[in-house]
Design a protein around this motif. Sequence first.
Motif, PDB file in Angstrom:
ATOM      1  N   HIS A   4      82.904 -12.836 107.441  1.00  0.00           N
ATOM      2  CA  HIS A   4      82.930 -11.944 106.296  1.00  0.00           C
ATOM      3  C   HIS A   4      82.654 -12.753 105.044  1.00  0.00           C
ATOM      4  O   HIS A   4      82.780 -13.983 105.061  1.00  0.00           O
ATOM      5  CB  HIS A   4      84.279 -11.229 106.200  1.00  0.00           C
ATOM      6  CG  HIS A   4      85.438 -12.153 105.999  1.00  0.00           C
ATOM      7  ND1 HIS A   4      86.015 -12.853 107.029  1.00  0.00           N
ATOM      8  CD2 HIS A   4      86.105 -12.505 104.890  1.00  0.00           C
ATOM      9  CE1 HIS A   4      86.996 -13.599 106.548  1.00  0.00           C
ATOM     10  NE2 HIS A   4      87.065 -13.405 105.260  1.00  0.00           N
ATOM     11  N   SER A 101      93.459  -8.953 108.857  1.00  0.00           N
ATOM     12  CA  SER A 101      92.219  -8.562 108.178  1.00  0.00           C
ATOM     13  C   SER A 101      92.401  -7.254 107.428  1.00  0.00           C
ATOM     14  O   SER A 101      91.922  -7.106 106.297  1.00  0.00           O
ATOM     15  CB  SER A 101      91.070  -8.426 109.178  1.00  0.00           C
ATOM     16  OG  SER A 101      90.724  -9.683 109.689  1.00  0.00           O
ATOM     17  N   ASP A 105      91.537  -6.470 103.633  1.00  0.00           N
ATOM     18  CA  ASP A 105      90.422  -5.578 103.335  1.00  0.00           C
ATOM     19  C   ASP A 105      90.834  -4.154 102.979  1.00  0.00           C
ATOM     20  O   ASP A 105      90.219  -3.528 102.127  1.00  0.00           O
ATOM     21  CB  ASP A 105      89.466  -5.508 104.523  1.00  0.00           C
ATOM     22  CG  ASP A 105      88.846  -6.857 104.861  1.00  0.00           C
ATOM     23  OD1 ASP A 105      88.806  -7.731 103.974  1.00  0.00           O
ATOM     24  OD2 ASP A 105      88.407  -7.036 106.000  1.00  0.00           O
TER      25      ASP A 105
END
Length: 113
Positions: A4, A101, A105
Amino acid sequence: MLTHPTAQALIDGVARWLPVDGSASPFTLRVARNALEIAARDLALGPGADVRAAGRLAALLHREGDRETLDRALVDALRAGRIAPDDPALIAHLRACALDSLAIDQPRYAHEL
């Protein structure tokens, strides 16, 4: 292996993308703000997530290393059949990585899968 944009890449992208003449639309400003908030959470939460992931990987692979090295070793072990895709320790590791994550995010997402 998933990758990412880094926090620095997000910040650089927003800096290059936003117009400096004040002509940014509300939508553009909202997108920029969201990207900067993700970058801030990544800077705050990412190092801890990496340490936790490296610890789980070290136990799973029976070797030490940093997260990037151990992620690559995990891929190799899966491809070689040394770790089964349904191994409970692997599934627990992947679930924990997904939750970390999501915390970075999408923090509003329900973190209890």
